[in-house]
Structure formats: C-alpha cells, structure tokens
Scaffold this motif. Structure first.
Motif, PDB file in Angstrom:
ATOM      1  N   LEU A  86       0.828  -1.207   0.000  1.00 56.46           N
ATOM      2  CA  LEU A  86       0.000   0.000   0.000  1.00 56.46           C
ATOM      3  C   LEU A  86       0.864   1.259   0.000  1.00 56.46           C
ATOM      4  CD1 LEU A  86      -2.742  -1.124   2.539  1.00 56.46           C
ATOM      5  CD2 LEU A  86      -2.967  -0.915   0.059  1.00 56.46           C
ATOM      6  N   TYR A  87       1.969   1.204   0.741  1.00 57.26           N
ATOM      7  CA  TYR A  87       2.872   2.358   0.781  1.00 57.26           C
ATOM      8  C   TYR A  87       3.488   2.596  -0.595  1.00 57.26           C
ATOM      9  CZ  TYR A  87       6.575   5.503   2.330  1.00 57.26           C
ATOM     10  OH  TYR A  87       7.400   6.597   2.484  1.00 57.26           O
ATOM     11  N   GLY A  88       3.832   1.510  -1.272  1.00 55.42           N
ATOM     12  CA  GLY A  88       4.363   1.626  -2.625  1.00 55.42           C
ATOM     13  C   GLY A  88       3.360   2.285  -3.554  1.00 55.42           C
ATOM     14  N   LYS A  89       2.087   1.904  -3.430  1.00 56.68           N
ATOM     15  CA  LYS A  89       1.032   2.507  -4.241  1.00 56.68           C
ATOM     16  C   LYS A  89       0.914   4.005  -3.953  1.00 56.68           C
ATOM     17  CE  LYS A  89      -0.685  -1.018  -6.537  1.00 56.68           C
ATOM     18  NZ  LYS A  89      -0.643  -1.069  -8.023  1.00 56.68           N
ATOM     19  N   LEU A  90       1.061   4.372  -2.672  1.00 56.44           N
ATOM     20  CA  LEU A  90       1.003   5.784  -2.296  1.00 56.44           C
ATOM     21  C   LEU A  90       2.137   6.562  -2.951  1.00 56.44           C
ATOM     22  CD1 LEU A  90      -0.027   8.184  -0.614  1.00 56.44           C
ATOM     23  CD2 LEU A  90       1.384   7.340   1.291  1.00 56.44           C
ATOM     24  N   LEU A  91       3.343   6.006  -2.922  1.00 57.44           N
ATOM     25  CA  LEU A  91       4.484   6.690  -3.535  1.00 57.44           C
ATOM     26  C   LEU A  91       4.300   6.845  -5.044  1.00 57.44           C
ATOM     27  CD1 LEU A  91       7.563   5.133  -1.685  1.00 57.44           C
ATOM     28  CD2 LEU A  91       6.491   7.346  -1.293  1.00 57.44           C
ATOM     29  N   VAL A  92       3.768   5.812  -5.687  1.00 51.74           N
ATOM     30  CA  VAL A  92       3.502   5.904  -7.127  1.00 51.74           C
ATOM     31  C   VAL A  92       2.476   6.992  -7.409  1.00 51.74           C
ATOM     32  CG1 VAL A  92       2.505   4.689  -9.118  1.00 51.74           C
ATOM     33  CG2 VAL A  92       4.129   3.511  -7.616  1.00 51.74           C
ATOM     34  N   LEU A  93       1.445   7.069  -6.577  1.00 52.59           N
ATOM     35  CA  LEU A  93       0.418   8.104  -6.738  1.00 52.59           C
ATOM     36  C   LEU A  93       1.027   9.497  -6.601  1.00 52.59           C
ATOM     37  CD1 LEU A  93      -2.598   8.787  -7.073  1.00 52.59           C
ATOM     38  CD2 LEU A  93      -2.807   8.650  -4.569  1.00 52.59           C
ATOM     39  N   PHE A 125       9.368  12.677  -0.030  1.00 57.74           N
ATOM     40  CA  PHE A 125       8.349  12.282   0.950  1.00 57.74           C
ATOM     41  C   PHE A 125       8.798  11.032   1.700  1.00 57.74           C
ATOM     42  CE2 PHE A 125       4.718   9.598   2.024  1.00 57.74           C
ATOM     43  CZ  PHE A 125       3.914  10.459   2.757  1.00 57.74           C
ATOM     44  N   ASP A 126       9.285  10.034   0.956  1.00 58.25           N
ATOM     45  CA  ASP A 126       9.733   8.784   1.566  1.00 58.25           C
ATOM     46  C   ASP A 126      10.928   9.016   2.491  1.00 58.25           C
ATOM     47  OD1 ASP A 126       9.924   5.822   1.781  1.00 58.25           O
ATOM     48  OD2 ASP A 126      11.800   6.136   0.698  1.00 58.25           O
ATOM     49  N   ALA A 127      11.900   9.814   2.028  1.00 57.63           N
ATOM     50  CA  ALA A 127      13.101  10.081   2.832  1.00 57.63           C
ATOM     51  C   ALA A 127      12.739  10.769   4.145  1.00 57.63           C
ATOM     52  CB  ALA A 127      14.077  10.937   2.039  1.00 57.63           C
ATOM     53  N   LYS A 128      11.793  11.700   4.068  1.00 61.44           N
ATOM     54  CA  LYS A 128      11.399  12.448   5.271  1.00 61.44           C
ATOM     55  C   LYS A 128      10.591  11.580   6.225  1.00 61.44           C
ATOM     56  CE  LYS A 128      11.414  16.433   7.418  1.00 61.44           C
ATOM     57  NZ  LYS A 128      12.681  17.061   7.864  1.00 61.44           N
ATOM     58  N   GLY A 147      11.939  -1.970  -4.419  1.00 59.60           N
ATOM     59  CA  GLY A 147      12.145  -0.619  -4.915  1.00 59.60           C
ATOM     60  C   GLY A 147      10.863   0.172  -5.098  1.00 59.60           C
ATOM     61  N   THR A 148       9.716  -0.511  -5.148  1.00 64.57           N
ATOM     62  CA  THR A 148       8.454   0.213  -5.351  1.00 64.57           C
ATOM     63  C   THR A 148       8.057   1.023  -4.118  1.00 64.57           C
ATOM     64  OG1 THR A 148       7.224  -1.757  -4.659  1.00 64.57           O
ATOM     65  CG2 THR A 148       7.553  -1.437  -7.023  1.00 64.57           C
ATOM     66  N   TYR A 149       8.473   0.558  -2.933  1.00 67.51           N
ATOM     67  CA  TYR A 149       8.119   1.276  -1.714  1.00 67.51           C
ATOM     68  C   TYR A 149       9.283   2.128  -1.210  1.00 67.51           C
ATOM     69  CZ  TYR A 149      10.135  -3.156  -0.104  1.00 67.51           C
ATOM     70  OH  TYR A 149      10.944  -4.262   0.055  1.00 67.51           O
ATOM     71  N   SER A 150      10.270   2.396  -2.090  1.00 68.27           N
ATOM     72  CA  SER A 150      11.381   3.267  -1.727  1.00 68.27           C
ATOM     73  C   SER A 150      11.833   4.122  -2.899  1.00 68.27           C
ATOM     74  CB  SER A 150      12.570   2.424  -1.224  1.00 68.27           C
ATOM     75  OG  SER A 150      12.912   1.431  -2.174  1.00 68.27           O
ATOM     76  N   MET A 151      11.088   4.055  -4.012  1.00 70.13           N
ATOM     77  CA  MET A 151      11.374   4.843  -5.208  1.00 70.13           C
ATOM     78  C   MET A 151      12.815   4.632  -5.692  1.00 70.13           C
ATOM     79  SD  MET A 151       8.822   6.596  -6.497  1.00 70.13           S
ATOM     80  CE  MET A 151       7.850   5.091  -6.297  1.00 70.13           C
ATOM     81  N   GLU A 152      13.138   3.353  -5.985  1.00 72.60           N
ATOM     82  CA  GLU A 152      14.439   2.986  -6.544  1.00 72.60           C
ATOM     83  C   GLU A 152      14.192   2.331  -7.907  1.00 72.60           C
ATOM     84  OE1 GLU A 152      17.375   1.634  -3.226  1.00 72.60           O
ATOM     85  OE2 GLU A 152      15.374   1.076  -2.549  1.00 72.60           O
ATOM     86  N   PRO A 153      14.054   3.137  -8.964  1.00 70.65           N
ATOM     87  CA  PRO A 153      13.595   2.640 -10.270  1.00 70.65           C
ATOM     88  C   PRO A 153      14.473   1.579 -10.904  1.00 70.65           C
ATOM     89  CG  PRO A 153      13.498   5.045 -10.172  1.00 70.65           C
ATOM     90  CD  PRO A 153      14.246   4.595  -8.959  1.00 70.65           C
ATOM     91  N   HIS A 154      15.782   1.560 -10.598  1.00 71.47           N
ATOM     92  CA  HIS A 154      16.644   0.588 -11.264  1.00 71.47           C
ATOM     93  C   HIS A 154      16.345  -0.851 -10.841  1.00 71.47           C
ATOM     94  CE1 HIS A 154      18.707   1.845  -7.576  1.00 71.47           C
ATOM     95  NE2 HIS A 154      19.365   0.717  -7.584  1.00 71.47           N
TER      96      HIS A 154
END
Length: 288
Positions: free
Chosen positions: A6-13, A26-29, A143-150
């Motif tokens: 769910l958190y990953g979905k939030l970051l994608v949104l 947002f994730d880092a903070k 990576g989806t719940y931490s915004m790491e695209p590679h």
C-alpha cells in the motif's frame, strides 16, 4: 494486502500527481527523517538520489541483479572473486532442486535486498519455511516502496551459491566509490540475529585505514585491517569505473577476496546511518 504494498502505491500516486522527486523526498522524510535537496544537491544523499532518479547508468539494473552482475564481473576480468554457483537461477519455487543442492549452500534472490536464506546443514533445514521465504521474495518488486527505479526491471529469480561461512561471522567491506575512486569503506560485522531484529557493528575508514567519524551509531573502533585490503581497493576501483557512484561490497574470507554485490542507492540513497556533516563532506567529492 501488505503495508509495504500500500505504501508503494502511495508513492507511485505521489509521483504521478506531483513528481518522482516529490515521492522520493516524501519517503526520505517520513521513513528516515532526512530532507533531500534535489534541485541543488550538495550532500552525498542528495547527489546519489539525484543520480538514481535522473542520471543513472543504463548498466545499473543489470549490475544490481545479483545473478546478472556476474557477467559484468567476468567482463572486468575478475571472475576469481565470484562465489561459486551451486544451482539456479529459478523463476519458480517449485523449480528449486533441493535434492541436487550440496549439504550447505546460500539461497539468494536476484532482485532485492535482505533476500538470503543460509543453509549450513541441509538435513536440518526447515524446508517449508525456506519455501515460504522464497515465495515471498518472488512476489516482491523491490524498490516500489522506496522509489528505486533501477530495481523495477530486474527479473524475479532465486539462485544458490556455495556456502562460505556462518552469516553472523561474515564481515562486509562496503567501498563507497565516487567517479571511479573509492573514498571510504563501511565495515559491518558482529551480526546478532534474533526474533526481535538484527544488530550489527559499523565503522568507516578512509583508504589508508584511518578511522573516520561520521556515523550516527558509532560502535567500538577495535577493527583490524583485513589482510587483502589493498587488493580490495583495487577491485573496487575497477568495478566502479563505469559509474558516478556505486558501493562495491566485498568479503575477505579464508585468505581470499570474494564479491558481494554492487549497490547504487545505499539505504534507499538516503544514507540513514550517517551524519549530515559527513554526507556534506563526502558530497563535495562526488561530481555530477
């Protein structure tokens, strides 16, 4: 549905409505309490994150893939440092041939972090627990719940390596390399693994094995310089030559250097265990 999913979905949104940078900040903070400046990056965390989102090498996904990176190591003429394979890769759990695996081995996922299952004695292993762990790995897009695209394009597989030592006795030498130059090494050891979580000792040294100050969780400084330190520095230099930033993880075991992995965004690129002062100092060494 897991909280991570769910958190990953939030970051994608957030990335779709605002920007990828906004989702990352947002994730880092939220998770690490660290403020990232991606418009005018100065600290090591700022710059590594900027590279990750905007200037990442096309080699990064392959070199992050713990199985595919072996080809990269071969091309660098360093195949001697690879831990021997004993099975795989497998795309499905039911493909894992336990009968043909040796008495001791290490199962690893190709596409994420902390996806390892160490078997010191096959006859004593909890096979159902192992299968459950691997099933979870294969369902996870790291990576989806931490915004790491590679990580997104790495195929989900499991493979088996030769067993080297007890997991709690391994010492990791993590060489942080900037523009092809190893600048400092994070030494991780003294692992204690319990049901309540893991503990680990951390130290950082420069390339002359001088202890550096810069960790938020400083531990004892009684760490011996490894026998093959200079060789490891040379290996890190060779493996980092193609990248603006990469962390080269190595082991020094039983008189021999072994390769661990290449990491392009340590702690999601946020470097949560380091002080702001140290990250600003190291950020000056990294040229975008």
């Amino acid at each position: 549905m897991s909280i991570k999913f769910l958190y990953g979905k939030l970051l994608v949104l957030i990335s779709h409505i605002f920007s990828l940078d906004s989702a990352k900040k947002f994730d880092a903070k939220l998770r690490f309490h660290r403020t990232l400046d991606l418009k005018n990056p100065k600290s090591l965390a700022d710059k590594v994150t900027y590279i990750e989102l905007h200037e990442q090498s096309p080699l990064a996904p392959m070199c992050t893939d713990k199985y595919a990176v072996r080809e990269y190591i071969h091309k660098k003429g360093l195949e001697d440092i690879l831990i021997p394979l004993v099975g795989g890769p497998w795309k499905k759990v039911d493909e894992v041939d336990f009968d043909n695996l040796p008495n001791s081995f290490a199962l690893k996922a190709t596409h994420g972090c902390k996806m390892n299952y160490i078997v010191s004695e096959k006859e004593k292993m909890d096979k159902s627990k192992c299968v459950e762990e691997m099933s979870r790995w294969l369902k996870t897009t790291y990576g989806t719940y931490s915004m790491e695209p590679h990580y997104f394009t790495i195929p989900h597989r499991v493979y088996a390596e030769e067993y080297l030592a007890d997991a709690d006795k391994l010492i990791d030498y993590k060489f942080h390399c900037m523009n092809g130059v190893p600048q400092f090494v994070l030494v991780c050891g003294d692992r204690v693994i319990t049901e309540m979580g893991n503990s680990i000792s951390r130290h950082i040294f420069d390339m002359n094995w001088n202890l550096l100050k810069g960790l938020t969780d400083e531990t004892s400084n009684m760490v011996k310089k490894p026998d093959h330190f200079e060789q490891m520095v040379d290996i890190a230099r060779k493996l980092s030559a193609d990248f603006k930033f990469v962390r080269v993880d190595l082991y020094d075991i039983n008189g021999k250097v072994y390769f661990g992995e290449l990491t392009f965004s340590p702690t999601s690129g946020v470097f949560s265990h380091y002080t702001e002062e140290f990250l600003l100092e190291m950020g000056q060494k990294l040229k975008l």
